[in-house]
Structures are given as structure tokens and as C-alpha cells.
Write an enzyme that holds these catalytic residues in place. Sequence first.
Site, PDB file in Angstrom:
ATOM      1  N   HIS A 197      19.682 -59.658   0.988  1.00  0.00           N
ATOM      2  CA  HIS A 197      20.405 -59.855  -0.271  1.00  0.00           C
ATOM      3  C   HIS A 197      21.700 -59.030  -0.325  1.00  0.00           C
ATOM      4  O   HIS A 197      21.875 -58.067   0.424  1.00  0.00           O
ATOM      5  CB  HIS A 197      19.513 -59.470  -1.455  1.00  0.00           C
ATOM      6  CG  HIS A 197      19.109 -58.029  -1.449  1.00  0.00           C
ATOM      7  ND1 HIS A 197      19.921 -57.008  -1.897  1.00  0.00           N
ATOM      8  CD2 HIS A 197      17.972 -57.426  -1.019  1.00  0.00           C
ATOM      9  CE1 HIS A 197      19.320 -55.858  -1.750  1.00  0.00           C
ATOM     10  NE2 HIS A 197      18.129 -56.064  -1.212  1.00  0.00           N
ATOM     11  N   GLU A 207      10.404 -57.490  -1.200  1.00  0.00           N
ATOM     12  CA  GLU A 207      10.476 -56.193  -0.530  1.00  0.00           C
ATOM     13  C   GLU A 207       9.115 -55.498  -0.593  1.00  0.00           C
ATOM     14  O   GLU A 207       8.240 -55.876  -1.388  1.00  0.00           O
ATOM     15  CB  GLU A 207      11.561 -55.338  -1.209  1.00  0.00           C
ATOM     16  CG  GLU A 207      11.770 -53.938  -0.631  1.00  0.00           C
ATOM     17  CD  GLU A 207      12.169 -53.949   0.829  1.00  0.00           C
ATOM     18  OE1 GLU A 207      11.267 -54.146   1.676  1.00  0.00           O
ATOM     19  OE2 GLU A 207      13.372 -53.743   1.124  1.00  0.00           O
TER      20      GLU A 207
END
Length: 233
Positions: free
Chosen positions: A26, A100
Site C-alpha cells: 500500500h 497486515e
Amino acid sequence: MDCDCVDESAKKPEHSGITEIIFVRHGETACNASGIFQGQSESELNELGWRQANAVAERLAKEPNISALYSSDLKRALDTATTIGQKCGLQVKSNPAWRERHLGKLQGLSRKEAALLEPLAYQAFVSHDKDRVIPGEGESINQLYLRSKSSLEEITNNHRGERVIVVTHGGVLRALWKFAGERSPPGKVLNTSINVVRRYENGGWAVPCWGDTTHLNGVGFLSSGFGGDSQSG
């Protein structure tokens, strides 16, 4: 590492022997820039992060034969993926499996704060024991590894012989580097870097491209790689 992530043979529709997953971390967030542990907490792309997302989207729009676009459902990844999808003409399929690593009680703290305010959780984070879970519903390294491995195997089984983009996070990418059989350290996984994993018909894996940031020339990135190295999240 700058590299050409495109296999010339993979451009041909009839070439079905290779399944190629183009992983993108990201874009940058304020937490990345400030050195704050994010884990599975939500955070927004900052101004540079949006520019990075646009730059990687422009880059990937030039890639042929992309059949699908997946993303972590965390906003920083989903916003990056949505930007890519708009340029590539693809709908984003979000999946929490690409999140994550959960950092438990460390989420929202700086490294200094974590060591001071949550010493047990911090010791679990820096421990070499890969089965040690971070207090506060966090994950161990091996839990992250197994989740990432399972997600990669599922997506390659569902898209045999195709090229797919996945927008995810630094911890996941580091786990996949290990799964693909790479022995050297993966280094810092920088924001919106391109990282390619291939699966062959014989079941073998390869990493032909890792850490490609050539699309960020003139845009910039956080050189510390916070959130994309072994000491942050």
C-alpha cells in the site's frame, strides 16, 4: 531493487504455464511517516501515499492480461487498490486474509512508546521465537506465515495461468518471500513497491522481481521503509 517484472511469454494469452501474482504494498500513511505501529488498525494514505498510488496505477495500467485485482480490506490497501483498479479497469475484490500482521497491544504506538508502555508485547514482537504471540490478540510470525501462504496458494489455484494483482502489506510480503524459497533477507518492502511471485505448472515457485520502485522516480518514498521491515508494522 529495480527490475523488469514482466515475463515476455506471460504477455501471450495462450501462455498458461505460469501463474503470476503482482504484489503491491500500500501507499504511505501518516503512521508510516511518523513511525507508528499500524498492524491491523486503520490508517489513511497521506498526500505522498496518494501520489504513490497513482504512480503505481499508471505503471500497472501498461501491463497486459491482468485478470483480477485483490486487496486487503484495510483502508490504506483498499484505497491503493481502488486507484489501481480505476486505471486498469478492474473491480477490487477485498479479502481480510491479506491484512497486515495483527500487532496486538503495540498498534497505535511508536517503537519507543511500545518498549516503555507495553514491554511484554514489545518483547514478543522482537523475539526470535516465531511462535510467540503478541499479547492483545496479536499474531505470531508463524501465524502470519501460514495465513499468507494459504492466501497465496488459494489465489494461484483459482487463477491458474493468469496474471493477478494483490495489494497488501509489508509483513505479508516478507512472509511470502520466505515461502517462495528465498534464502537471503527480503530487505525493506517500500510503499507501492512491485513484488512478483510466480508459480509454475510443476508446483515450483520463483521471485523474479522484488522491490521495484522505478515508477516512483520523481514521486519519492519513505527510505526507512517503516512498516515494511522486520522491526516495524
